[in-house]
Design an enzyme around this catalytic site. Sequence first.
Site, PDB file in Angstrom:
ATOM      1  N   ASP A  28      27.193  42.984 -10.110  1.00 32.84           N
ATOM      2  CA  ASP A  28      26.411  42.148 -10.991  1.00 32.84           C
ATOM      3  C   ASP A  28      25.335  43.027 -11.616  1.00 32.84           C
ATOM      4  O   ASP A  28      24.609  43.700 -10.896  1.00 32.84           O
ATOM      5  CB  ASP A  28      25.773  41.030 -10.133  1.00 32.84           C
ATOM      6  N   ARG A  71      22.950  41.843 -13.734  1.00 30.63           N
ATOM      7  CA  ARG A  71      21.996  40.986 -14.441  1.00 30.63           C
ATOM      8  C   ARG A  71      20.544  41.229 -14.057  1.00 30.63           C
ATOM      9  O   ARG A  71      19.662  41.035 -14.852  1.00 30.63           O
ATOM     10  CB  ARG A  71      22.341  39.512 -14.217  1.00 30.63           C
TER      11      ARG A  71
END
Length: 417
Positions: free
Chosen positions: A329, A331
């Site tokens: 991930d 983000r």
Amino acid sequence: MENTKRSEHIVLATHSNLKYPESLPLDWGNQDPIKRGPVVASNTNPRARNAIGSHSGSYAVFRALSIASGKYKPSHKPDLNNTFSPVKIGPYPSWNDSTKIVSLDPWGLDPQLHFKDLFDKGYDIRPSIAVTQAHLQLHEIHEAIDKGRLKMDGKVVLANKDVKVTKVAIEPVWYLPAMAARLGTDEGSLRRILFTESGGMYPELITRPDLKVWLPPIGSTTVYIFGNPADLSNPNVELSCRVHDECNGSDVFGSDICTCRPYLMYGIEHAAECAQRGGVGIIAYYRKEGRALGEVTKFLVYNARKRQEGGDSAATYFKRTECVAGVEDARFQEFMPDVLHFFGIKKIHHLHSMSNMKYDAIVGSGIEVINRVSIPDHLIPADAQVEMEAKKAAGYFNKGDVKKGEELASVKGRDIE
Ligand SMILES: [Zn+2]
């Protein structure tokens, strides 16, 4: 300082001795907008710039194509008459804290009002935030009304089933020293890595340490508000919130491999319902496609998941992403709560998210969260069970059972057809 014709002469702002008196100082977090100073990144007068990059950063290349084709006058300055927000937003105490809001510019909302004198002097200051009103027509909401879950009150949901909203577009404006601090690194290292990873697009990241603000070429954030926007800052008003990262395949096209659109619609239904009982709802939509890895990576991962030995399985869900992308991930939700602080939010009564990264970032930024809401089982598409069970097994928030070992491995998705 009026400069109506852009000169062919290119000013490379790559030396820190290139400081012009027209370039206004920025004092990030100062509560007086005049002392804080406007972010100036327009190209009509390079001498007045006090930021790196350019407005609508992710669209700068399209603007360049318009100029190259002769269809767009580079000297154009926007006529901001009548463009101001139909509702009042801020200023809130969070705007005056140089550590609370570091990835957007709160004074980028209606700068023509805050910096009128500077506009009169000819400064080309552009808004980085805009607010307008809209009606939503969504078939999931129509279904919620038909099934009696949501009522038409004539205020939030109209007699024709339209949902009334205020929507806010927010472009990224990054104050680099505070961003570095939040990431736990030093500003110099952050600037060097940003320069390298963008292929050396912004030499000023390296050569102009005096310029502290960068408008990065990434997507914006859109916020939909249900009810009175001013209520968002009142901790005594019940607040329903969904912080949603873009998933074009599901959100727009209804692709069934994930739960993004069903969760988003569930959040919208609750936001409208909350507003109807005197509360307020907010959906913040961040352009961070495919966990901020991009859609090409995402589709490669889908294929790798479905072609692996044994087929798509909840037990290997995160591993397959990491194999292709390098991380599970990308983000890093550290900056996500800035948008909530822009609206002065101090307390969220219902947070629609199962992500611990999002929850930790929100709570860590000083916002109280009372209740976490996970997506109900009946809204999860069959092929998205892999994602859902993998997330639950990895510790994502939910109130149901968590599968392990063989049981987890037995959650399978569709094969490539
Ligand atoms: Zn999705």
